[in-house]
Design a protein around this motif. Sequence first.
Motif, PDB file in Angstrom:
ATOM      1  N   MET A   1       0.802  -1.196   0.000  1.00  0.00           N
ATOM      2  CA  MET A   1       0.000   0.000   0.000  1.00  0.00           C
ATOM      3  C   MET A   1       0.849   1.267   0.000  1.00  0.00           C
ATOM      4  O   MET A   1       0.326   2.338   0.154  1.00  0.00           O
ATOM      5  CB  MET A   1      -0.931   0.017   1.212  1.00  0.00           C
ATOM      6  N   GLN A   2       2.118   1.158  -0.184  1.00  0.00           N
ATOM      7  CA  GLN A   2       2.977   2.327  -0.158  1.00  0.00           C
ATOM      8  C   GLN A   2       2.718   3.293  -1.299  1.00  0.00           C
ATOM      9  O   GLN A   2       3.068   4.454  -1.215  1.00  0.00           O
ATOM     10  CB  GLN A   2       4.431   1.890  -0.191  1.00  0.00           C
ATOM     11  N   ASP A   3       2.094   2.818  -2.385  1.00  0.00           N
ATOM     12  CA  ASP A   3       1.866   3.673  -3.535  1.00  0.00           C
ATOM     13  C   ASP A   3       0.618   4.523  -3.420  1.00  0.00           C
ATOM     14  O   ASP A   3       0.331   5.331  -4.278  1.00  0.00           O
ATOM     15  CB  ASP A   3       1.755   2.820  -4.803  1.00  0.00           C
ATOM     16  N   ARG A   4      -0.174   4.329  -2.375  1.00  0.00           N
ATOM     17  CA  ARG A   4      -1.398   5.088  -2.197  1.00  0.00           C
ATOM     18  C   ARG A   4      -1.249   5.991  -0.983  1.00  0.00           C
ATOM     19  O   ARG A   4      -0.403   5.791  -0.147  1.00  0.00           O
ATOM     20  CB  ARG A   4      -2.567   4.144  -1.983  1.00  0.00           C
ATOM     21  N   THR A   5      -2.105   6.951  -0.901  1.00  0.00           N
ATOM     22  CA  THR A   5      -2.092   7.813   0.265  1.00  0.00           C
ATOM     23  C   THR A   5      -3.269   7.466   1.139  1.00  0.00           C
ATOM     24  O   THR A   5      -4.175   6.747   0.738  1.00  0.00           O
ATOM     25  CB  THR A   5      -2.172   9.294  -0.145  1.00  0.00           C
ATOM     26  N   ASP A  22       1.824   2.393 -13.686  1.00  0.00           N
ATOM     27  CA  ASP A  22       2.637   1.219 -13.344  1.00  0.00           C
ATOM     28  C   ASP A  22       2.835   1.020 -11.843  1.00  0.00           C
ATOM     29  O   ASP A  22       3.732   0.271 -11.447  1.00  0.00           O
ATOM     30  CB  ASP A  22       4.008   1.282 -14.042  1.00  0.00           C
ATOM     31  N   ARG A  23       2.032   1.632 -11.021  1.00  0.00           N
ATOM     32  CA  ARG A  23       2.115   1.371  -9.580  1.00  0.00           C
ATOM     33  C   ARG A  23       1.211   0.192  -9.257  1.00  0.00           C
ATOM     34  O   ARG A  23       0.047   0.170  -9.647  1.00  0.00           O
ATOM     35  CB  ARG A  23       1.706   2.592  -8.774  1.00  0.00           C
ATOM     36  N   GLU A  24       1.740  -0.739  -8.559  1.00  0.00           N
ATOM     37  CA  GLU A  24       1.049  -2.004  -8.304  1.00  0.00           C
ATOM     38  C   GLU A  24      -0.305  -1.830  -7.611  1.00  0.00           C
ATOM     39  O   GLU A  24      -1.261  -2.521  -7.927  1.00  0.00           O
ATOM     40  CB  GLU A  24       1.949  -2.916  -7.461  1.00  0.00           C
TER      41      GLU A  24
END
Length: 177
Positions: A1-5, A22-24
Motif C-alpha cells: 500500500m505504499q503507492d497510495r495515500t 505502473d504502480r502495483e
Amino acid sequence: MQDRTTADDALESVTDPAAFSDREAIDEVTDSFPHPEQDHCEADYAGRAIVGVTNEDGETLIIVDRDAGAAVLPSPKVETDGDYVAAAKEEVADVAGIDVEITGVERVRHAEHVVEGEDDPFDETTHLVFSATPADEYTEASVDGDESWTVEWHDTVPADLLDDDAPPSDDVQLFVD
C-alpha cells in the motif's frame, strides 16, 4: 500500500498523472472513447480528475441525471499542465457544496479518443480517479438552482442508471457495492 495515500497523508497537488502509472496498488486501464469527429469534449485538455467522495456512513457522492438515465462521479476536465487535485476539489465544491480531502489515486485511465468507425486514436488524455472524504465532519450535499441533475449519496450501485459497458460506470463501481 505504499503507492497510495491515506486520509492522514492527503494529496495536495498532482500535475503529472504519469507518475501514478505502473504502480502495483493502482488500477491502470486503457479505454477507447469514440467521437463523431476530432473535436471532442476533452480536446485541448490534459484529461479528467474523477472523484469518488465517500462519507463516514460509507456512502458515495454521485451526480444523477434521471432524465438521461445516468449516474457519474464528479469529473472535471483538467487544463494542460493543470493540477488534477485542485480541479477535483473545485468541482466537488461547485456541484455539491462540499470541501474534500483527496486521499488517494484509485485508477489511472489512458483515454484514447477515436473517430467513430476508426481504430487508431487521434488523441489521448489521462483520467485520474481519486478517492476523497469530506473535509468537514458531515456535510450534506446541496445543489444550487433548478438543475436537471441531482447530487446524491448512495451506498449501493444505482443499477438502473449505470451503463455496464462504460468507463464512468466502472468508476462508480470502484466506490459503491
